[in-house]
Scaffold this active site. Structure first.
Site, PDB file in Angstrom:
ATOM      1  N   ARG A  67       0.741  -1.044  -0.183  1.00  2.00           N
ATOM      2  CA  ARG A  67      -0.080   0.013  -0.165  1.00  2.00           C
ATOM      3  C   ARG A  67       0.287   1.124   0.191  1.00  2.00           C
ATOM      4  O   ARG A  67       1.787   1.011   0.756  1.00  2.00           O
ATOM      5  CB  ARG A  67      -0.714   0.280   1.618  1.00  2.00           C
ATOM      6  CG  ARG A  67      -2.544  -0.801   1.192  1.00  2.00           C
ATOM      7  CD  ARG A  67      -3.019  -0.776   2.419  1.00  2.00           C
ATOM      8  NE  ARG A  67      -2.538  -1.368   3.225  1.00  2.00           N
ATOM      9  CZ  ARG A  67      -2.080  -0.690   4.561  1.00  2.00           C
ATOM     10  NH1 ARG A  67      -1.914   0.198   4.329  1.00  2.00           N
ATOM     11  NH2 ARG A  67      -1.230  -1.129   5.565  1.00  2.00           N
ATOM     12  N   TYR A 195      -1.282  -2.928  -6.408  1.00  2.00           N
ATOM     13  CA  TYR A 195      -1.162  -3.741  -5.845  1.00  2.00           C
ATOM     14  C   TYR A 195      -2.401  -4.029  -5.265  1.00  2.00           C
ATOM     15  O   TYR A 195      -3.421  -2.880  -5.196  1.00  2.00           O
ATOM     16  CB  TYR A 195      -0.300  -3.098  -4.751  1.00  2.00           C
ATOM     17  CG  TYR A 195      -0.278  -3.587  -3.241  1.00  2.00           C
ATOM     18  CD1 TYR A 195       0.501  -4.755  -3.540  1.00  2.00           C
ATOM     19  CD2 TYR A 195      -0.638  -2.600  -2.245  1.00  2.00           C
ATOM     20  CE1 TYR A 195       0.085  -4.993  -1.864  1.00  2.00           C
ATOM     21  CE2 TYR A 195      -1.070  -3.874  -0.662  1.00  2.00           C
ATOM     22  CZ  TYR A 195      -0.772  -4.789  -0.374  1.00  2.00           C
ATOM     23  OH  TYR A 195      -1.123  -6.359  -0.282  1.00  2.00           O
ATOM     24  N   GLY A 197      -4.306  -3.690  -1.995  1.00  2.00           N
ATOM     25  CA  GLY A 197      -4.300  -2.867  -0.802  1.00  2.00           C
ATOM     26  C   GLY A 197      -4.788  -1.703  -1.943  1.00  2.00           C
ATOM     27  O   GLY A 197      -5.922  -0.539  -1.248  1.00  2.00           O
ATOM     28  N   LYS A 204      -9.535  -2.131   1.445  1.00  2.00           N
ATOM     29  CA  LYS A 204      -9.589  -0.827   2.276  1.00  2.00           C
ATOM     30  C   LYS A 204     -10.004  -0.113   2.045  1.00  2.00           C
ATOM     31  O   LYS A 204     -10.640   1.069   2.583  1.00  2.00           O
ATOM     32  CB  LYS A 204      -8.208  -0.313   2.388  1.00  2.00           C
ATOM     33  CG  LYS A 204      -7.030  -1.722   2.398  1.00  2.00           C
ATOM     34  CD  LYS A 204      -7.285  -2.532   3.796  1.00  2.00           C
ATOM     35  CE  LYS A 204      -6.623  -3.603   4.146  1.00  2.00           C
ATOM     36  NZ  LYS A 204      -7.224  -3.778   5.707  1.00  2.00           N
ATOM     37  N   HIS A 224     -11.125  -2.515  11.194  1.00  2.25           N
ATOM     38  CA  HIS A 224     -10.216  -3.336  10.428  1.00  2.25           C
ATOM     39  C   HIS A 224     -10.496  -5.026  10.993  1.00  2.25           C
ATOM     40  O   HIS A 224      -9.063  -4.920  12.150  1.00  2.25           O
ATOM     41  CB  HIS A 224      -9.484  -2.511  10.607  1.00  2.25           C
ATOM     42  CG  HIS A 224      -8.246  -2.883   9.741  1.00  2.25           C
ATOM     43  ND1 HIS A 224      -6.662  -2.664   9.759  1.00  2.25           N
ATOM     44  CD2 HIS A 224      -8.126  -4.306   8.336  1.00  2.25           C
ATOM     45  CE1 HIS A 224      -5.826  -3.284   9.171  1.00  2.25           C
ATOM     46  NE2 HIS A 224      -6.768  -4.580   8.888  1.00  2.25           N
ATOM     47  N   SER A 246      -1.225  -4.271  11.642  1.00  2.00           N
ATOM     48  CA  SER A 246      -0.128  -5.327  11.267  1.00  2.00           C
ATOM     49  C   SER A 246       0.468  -6.131  11.542  1.00  2.00           C
ATOM     50  O   SER A 246       1.418  -5.616  12.899  1.00  2.00           O
ATOM     51  CB  SER A 246       0.005  -4.613   9.350  1.00  2.00           C
ATOM     52  OG  SER A 246       1.198  -3.769  10.162  1.00  2.00           O
ATOM     53  N   ALA A 247       1.217  -7.244  11.274  1.00  3.69           N
ATOM     54  CA  ALA A 247       2.171  -8.007  11.949  1.00  3.69           C
ATOM     55  C   ALA A 247       2.244  -8.679  13.706  1.00  3.69           C
ATOM     56  O   ALA A 247       3.008  -8.904  14.050  1.00  3.69           O
ATOM     57  CB  ALA A 247       3.511  -7.546  11.885  1.00  3.69           C
ATOM     58  N   CYS A 248       0.421  -8.721  13.425  1.00  7.19           N
ATOM     59  CA  CYS A 248       0.080  -9.274  14.916  1.00  7.19           C
ATOM     60  C   CYS A 248      -0.201 -10.799  15.270  1.00  7.19           C
ATOM     61  O   CYS A 248      -1.281 -10.883  16.112  1.00  7.19           O
ATOM     62  CB  CYS A 248      -0.650  -8.229  15.990  1.00  7.19           C
ATOM     63  SG  CYS A 248       0.588  -6.537  15.996  1.00  7.19           S
ATOM     64  N   GLY A 249      -0.338 -10.524  13.795  1.00  7.02           N
ATOM     65  CA  GLY A 249      -0.696 -12.703  13.943  1.00  7.02           C
ATOM     66  C   GLY A 249      -2.152 -12.232  13.647  1.00  7.02           C
ATOM     67  O   GLY A 249      -2.849 -13.520  13.970  1.00  7.02           O
ATOM     68  N   LYS A 250      -2.890 -11.651  12.925  1.00  7.14           N
ATOM     69  CA  LYS A 250      -4.285 -11.440  12.687  1.00  7.14           C
ATOM     70  C   LYS A 250      -5.379 -12.446  11.938  1.00  7.14           C
ATOM     71  O   LYS A 250      -5.995 -13.399  12.335  1.00  7.14           O
ATOM     72  CB  LYS A 250      -4.693 -10.181  11.751  1.00  7.14           C
ATOM     73  CG  LYS A 250      -6.463  -9.433  12.194  1.00  7.14           C
ATOM     74  CD  LYS A 250      -6.507  -8.422  11.517  1.00  7.14           C
ATOM     75  CE  LYS A 250      -7.695  -8.215  10.587  1.00  7.14           C
ATOM     76  NZ  LYS A 250      -7.254  -6.832  10.142  1.00  7.14           N
ATOM     77  N   ASN A 252      -3.907 -15.518  11.339  1.00 13.70           N
ATOM     78  CA  ASN A 252      -3.612 -17.136  11.967  1.00 13.70           C
ATOM     79  C   ASN A 252      -5.020 -16.400  13.397  1.00 13.70           C
ATOM     80  O   ASN A 252      -5.224 -18.387  13.684  1.00 13.70           O
ATOM     81  CB  ASN A 252      -2.177 -17.116  13.082  1.00 13.70           C
ATOM     82  CG  ASN A 252      -0.955 -16.650  12.110  1.00 13.70           C
ATOM     83  OD1 ASN A 252      -1.292 -17.228  10.292  1.00 13.70           O
ATOM     84  ND2 ASN A 252       0.283 -16.964  11.932  1.00 13.70           N
ATOM     85  N   ASP A 275     -10.585  -9.712   7.777  1.00 14.87           N
ATOM     86  CA  ASP A 275      -9.580  -8.650   7.944  1.00 14.87           C
ATOM     87  C   ASP A 275     -11.070  -7.422   7.885  1.00 14.87           C
ATOM     88  O   ASP A 275     -10.256  -6.305   8.696  1.00 14.87           O
ATOM     89  CB  ASP A 275      -9.437  -8.639   6.531  1.00 14.87           C
ATOM     90  CG  ASP A 275      -8.274  -6.917   6.462  1.00 14.87           C
ATOM     91  OD1 ASP A 275      -7.765  -7.148   7.710  1.00 14.87           O
ATOM     92  OD2 ASP A 275      -8.213  -6.253   5.587  1.00 14.87           O
ATOM     93  N   ASN A 367       5.986  -9.140   1.383  1.00 15.34           N
ATOM     94  CA  ASN A 367       4.582  -9.000   1.280  1.00 15.34           C
ATOM     95  C   ASN A 367       3.416  -9.472   0.195  1.00 15.34           C
ATOM     96  O   ASN A 367       2.947  -9.494  -0.791  1.00 15.34           O
ATOM     97  CB  ASN A 367       4.119  -7.386   0.963  1.00 15.34           C
ATOM     98  CG  ASN A 367       2.676  -7.277   1.294  1.00 15.34           C
ATOM     99  OD1 ASN A 367       2.210  -7.596   2.129  1.00 15.34           O
ATOM    100  ND2 ASN A 367       2.642  -5.708   0.851  1.00 15.34           N
ATOM    101  N   ARG A 369       1.678 -12.209  -1.403  1.00 16.75           N
ATOM    102  CA  ARG A 369       0.653 -12.866  -0.608  1.00 16.75           C
ATOM    103  C   ARG A 369      -0.879 -13.822  -1.591  1.00 16.75           C
ATOM    104  O   ARG A 369      -0.513 -14.267  -2.768  1.00 16.75           O
ATOM    105  CB  ARG A 369      -0.537 -11.154  -1.211  1.00 16.75           C
ATOM    106  CG  ARG A 369      -0.151 -10.103  -0.702  1.00 16.75           C
ATOM    107  CD  ARG A 369      -0.945 -10.040   0.781  1.00 16.75           C
ATOM    108  NE  ARG A 369      -0.324  -8.732   1.771  1.00 16.75           N
ATOM    109  CZ  ARG A 369      -1.214  -8.408   2.676  1.00 16.75           C
ATOM    110  NH1 ARG A 369      -2.564  -8.758   2.839  1.00 16.75           N
ATOM    111  NH2 ARG A 369      -0.252  -6.979   3.315  1.00 16.75           N
ATOM    112  N   ASN A 497      -3.413 -18.840  21.360  1.00 14.45           N
ATOM    113  CA  ASN A 497      -3.948 -17.905  22.059  1.00 14.45           C
ATOM    114  C   ASN A 497      -5.264 -17.889  22.372  1.00 14.45           C
ATOM    115  O   ASN A 497      -6.282 -16.948  22.900  1.00 14.45           O
ATOM    116  CB  ASN A 497      -4.231 -16.660  20.961  1.00 14.45           C
ATOM    117  CG  ASN A 497      -2.460 -16.479  20.518  1.00 14.45           C
ATOM    118  OD1 ASN A 497      -1.537 -16.347  21.596  1.00 14.45           O
ATOM    119  ND2 ASN A 497      -2.134 -15.757  19.349  1.00 14.45           N
TER     120      ASN A 497
HETATM  121  C1  OXD Z   1      -3.513  -4.440   5.517  1.00 16.74           C
HETATM  122  C2  OXD Z   1      -3.595  -5.677   5.021  1.00 16.74           C
HETATM  123  O1  OXD Z   1      -2.969  -3.779   4.703  1.00 16.74           O
HETATM  124  O2  OXD Z   1      -5.079  -6.340   5.426  1.00 16.74           O
HETATM  125  O3  OXD Z   1      -4.266  -4.187   6.259  1.00 16.74           O
HETATM  126  O4  OXD Z   1      -3.574  -6.102   3.815  1.00 16.74           O
HETATM  127 MN    MN Z   2      -5.687  -5.797   6.918  1.00 21.45          MN
END
Ligand code: OXD
Ligand code: MN
Length: 587
Positions: A67, A195, A197, A204, A224, A246-250, A252, A275, A367, A369, A497
Site C-alpha cells: 500500500r 497492488y 490494497g 481498504k 479493520h 499489521s504483523a500481530c497475527g490477525k 492466524n 480483515d 508482502n 499475498r 492464544n
Molecule cells: C492490511 C491488509 O494492510 O489487510 O491491513 O492487507
Molecule cells: Mn488488513
C-alpha cells in the site's frame, strides 16, 4: 448493460476519458477467457493444476508491492473533516491533478466494468460498488474478494448510491501514483498501482475508508477487524471481533486451530472474516457483524502447517498467488516459512532464477499475498452468508509491546474500551524499520483506514456505546508479544492464544472473577488454562504484571497523541486518561 442511467453515464464518461479499445462488463461468468488472455500476456502463470487446481501466480512490478500510504488521500471540502492523520487535498485539486493522468491511460487496452457487492447481497448491511479497471489481475481478484454476479447487476438497476471506483494501472509511475478517496461523492480514483490494497477498491478503499465515513453518518461501524465464532462443547457459539496492527497475527487468529486440549473437549472455532467487519446495532439492541468481503488477501510468508493449516488449505484451490517463488520442477509455489525444503530450481518473485539452498536473497517478497475464496477455508463459519450477521459478545484490541501491555486485560466498561482501542500501539521490530522499539499509535488498527477525522471517529465509537448501553460487547486488550529480560517471548502464541480467548468468554458469561487493576480487569495466573502447556507460573505472573513507571510514561505519550486532534478528541477520552493516571498514582 444496466438500466441505471447514472451508472451508464459514468461508464461512458470514463471510457471517453481513458479511451480504451473496448468496454467489457463483468458478471462473474466467462472468467476463463480473461485468464487465457492474462496467461498469453504473462500477467498470470498457470500453476500445477493437479496439485493446485484453479491456482495461478502473478508477479507484480517491483516498485508496486505494498500500500502507498504517502500517496493515499482523503479528499473532503474541508481539511478538518479528513483530520490530522490523513493526507488531505480538496476534491477539486485531486480531480484536476488525476484527470490528465487518466486521459488516454487505457489506449490499446480493455476497460472492465466490475459491479460488486460488499456483504451478502440480501443483507441490510450490503452495499454496492462498481470498479472500472484496465487490469485483468484486478478483475480476477475482485471476483474472489467481493461478490460479483448477474444479481449484483440487476440490483444496481435501482440503486443510486453505489460507490464509483475508477482504477488504471496506467504506466505504474510511482511519482504519479495516487489513491484518492472522495467520501462526499462516494468516489475512489486510483492510478499507477496494481497492488491489492491500492487497486482492489472494494477492500481498504471502500469497505474501510468510504464505509467508515458512511458508517458515521448512518450510525454503524466499519472496522479493520477479524470475526470468529468460538463454539463450546455444548454447541453455544460466542462471536468476537478483533483489531490488530499489521504483523500481530490477525490472519492466524482468524483461522486458528484450537489447542489439542480444547479440540478433544469438543471446542471449535469458526472463521467469519479475517480483515474487515461491518457492525450494526440489531433489533435486539446487541451489536451484530458481517464480513463484507468474500475472500482473503493474506500475507503468505510465515504461513505453514504449524502456524496456519487452515489458511494453507484455503489456498490449495482457486487461488491467485502474488510475488511468491515458482518451483520450475513441479509448477507449485514456495515462500519463506512454508517448510525447510525450498526449491533448488526456482524463480523468485522478481522473475530471476533462484536456488533456495544457495541463495542469500529471499525468494518470495515479504508482502507476497494469496487471494483465496473465504469458502475454501475449512473452518468457514456456517453463518458467513447470514444476511443478519452474527451477534458480537466481545471486541478485542491488541498490539505488539515488549513490556508495557500485559497478556490480557478487560475494559471496565464500553467507554473505557473505546479508550483502550484508541491507544493501541505497536513497537516496531528490527526487520521492519531498523529502529527497534519505536512506539507507533494505531487506534483500533484504523490509522491508515479511517476515512475521516480520527477524533470524530473516537466520538462516534462513544456514541455507539451510549446506544448499546448494557447490551454492549465487553472489550479486551491482548498482547501476545511480551518478552522476558533476554528478549524471549513469554507467551507461546499461535493456537495457544485460544486459552486467552477462553478467559474472555468466561468473562462474557460471568463465570469467572477478575482482579481489578489500574488499567482494567485481569486474570490471575491460575485463571489461564495451562493444561498441557509449557508455561511456568513465574512466566504467567510476569505476563500479567503492570509496571507503574512504564504506564506513567505511556500516559505522556497518549496525551501528546490526543492533543493532535484538538477539540475533536472527545472529553470522555480525556477523562479516561485522567482516571487512569489517578488509579496509577494510587497503585
Ligand atoms: C492490511 C491488509 O494492510 O489487510 O491491513 O492487507
Ligand atoms: Mn488488513
Amino acid at each position: 448493460m444496466t438500466r441505471n442511467k447514472k451508472l451508464n453515464d459514468w461508464v461512458s464518461w470514463a471510457a471517453a476519458l481513458c479511451r480504451p479499445d473496448e468496454v467489457v462488463w463483468i458478471d462473474g461468468s466467462n472468467l476463463e477467457e480473461l485468464r487465457e488472455k492474462a496467461l498469453a500476456s504473462g500477467e498470470l502463470v498457470r500453476l500445477n493444476q493437479e496439485k493446485l487446481p484453479g491456482c495461478y501466480l502473478h508477479r507484480s512490478a517491483q516498485n508496486d508491492v505494498a500500500r502507498s500510504e504517502g500517496k493515499t488521500f482523503i479528499c473532503t471540502e474541508s481539511k478538518v473533516d479528513a483530520g490530522p492523520t490523513n493526507n488531505w487535498e480538496k476534491p477539486e485539486t485531486m480531480y484536476n491533478r488525476l484527470t490528465p493522468l487518466f486521459d488516454g491511460s487505457m489506449k490499446g487496452r480493455t476497460m472492465y466494468v466490475v459491479p460488486y457487492c460488499m456483504g451478502p447481497i440480501e443483507s441490510p448491511f450490503a452495499k454496492l460498488g462498481v470498479e472500472i479497471t484496465d487490469s485483468i489481475y484486478v478483475v480476477l481478484n475482485m471476483c474472489i474478494m467481493t461478490r460479483v454476479s448477474k444479481d449484483v447487476i440487476y440490483a444496481l438497476d435501482y440503486y443510486a448510491n453505489f460507490v464509483r471506483g475508477l482504477h488504471s494501472t496506467a504506466t505504474l509511475d510511482e511519482n504519479n501514483r495516487y489513491i484518492c478517496h472522495f467520501p462526499e461523492d462516494l468516489t475512489i480514483w486510483s492510478i499507477n498501482s496494481g497492488y491489492g490494497g491500492n487497486a482492489l477498491l472494494g477492500k481498504k478503499c471502500f469497505a474501510l475508508r468510504i464505509a467508515s465515513f458512511q458508517a458515521r453518518r448512518e450510525g454503524w461501524l466499519a472496522e479493520h477487524m477479524l470475526i470468529i465464532g468460538i463454539e463450546n462443547p455444548q454447541g453455544k457459539t460466542h462471536y468476537i471481533c478483533a483489531a490488530f496492527p499489521s504483523a500481530c497475527g490477525k490472519t492466524n487468529l482468524a483461522m486458528i486451530v484450537p489447542p489439542e486440549v480444547y479440540t478433544k473437549a469438543g471446542y471449535k472455532v469458526w472463521c467469519v472474516g479475517d480483515d474487515i467487519a461491518w457492525l450494526r446495532i440489531g433489533r435486539d439492541g446487541r451489536l451484530w457483524a458481517v464480513n463484507p468481503e468474500n475472500g482473503y488477501f493474506g500475507v503468505v510468508p510465515g504461513t505453514s502447517e504449524i502456524t496456519n493449516p487452515n489458511g494453507l488449505q484455503a489456498m490449495r484451490t482457486d487461488t491467485i498467488f502474488t510475488n511468491v517463488v515458482y518451483n520450475n520442477d513441479d509448477g507449485t509455489v514456495w515462500w519463506e516459512g512454508l517448510d525447510s525444503n525450498p526449491p533448488e530450481n526456482g524463480t523468485d518473485w522478481t522473475g530471476q532464477p533462484w536456488n533456495g539452498k544457495t541463495s542469500h536473497l529471499k525468494g518470495a517478497h515479504p508482502n507476497s499475498r494469496f487471494t483465496a475464496f473465504a469458502k475454501n477455508c475449512p473452518t468457514i463459519s456456517p453463518e458467513f452468508d447470514n444476511p443478519e450477521g452474527v451477534p458480537i459478545s466481545a471486541i478485542v484490541f491488541g498490539g505488539r509491546r515488549a513490556k508495557t501491555a500485559p497478556l490480557v486485560y478487560q475494559a471496565r466498561d464500553f467507554e473505557h474500551g473505546v479508550f483502550i482501542g484508541s491507544i493501541i500501539a505497536s513497537e516496531t521490530t528490527a526487520a521492519a524499520t531498523g529502529a527497534v522499539g519505536v512506539v507507533r499509535r494505531d487506534p483500533m488498527a484504523m490509522m491508515p483506514f479511517c476515512g475521516y477525522n480520527m477524533g470524530d471517529y473516537f466520538d462516534h465509537w462513544i456514541q455507539m456505546g451510549k446506544r448499546l448501553k448494557k447490551k454492549a460487547p465487553l472489550i479486551f486488550n491482548v498482547n501476545w508479544f511480551r518478552t522476558d529480560e533476554e528478549g524471549r517471548f513469554l507467551w507461546p502464541g499461535f493456537r495457544e492464544n485460544l486459552r486467552i480467548v477462553d478467559w474472555m468468554i468466561k468473562r462474557c458469561e460471568g463465570s469467572i472473577d477478575a482482579v481489578n487493576t489500574p488499567i482494567g480487569y485481569m486474570p490471575t495466573p491460575e485463571d489461564i488454562n495451562s493444561e498441557d502447556l509449557d508455561l511456568s507460573m513465574a512466566a504467567a505472573a510476569e505476563l500479567l504484571t503492570v509496571n507503574k513507571e512504564l504506564w506513567k510514561s505511556e500516559i505522556e505519550d497518549i496525551r501528546a497523541f490526543y492533543s493532535k486532534f484538538n477539540e475533536h478528541t472527545p472529553r470522555e477520552l480525556w477523562s479516561q486518561l485522567s482516571m487512569l493516571e489517578e488509579r496509577l498514582d494510587e497503585m
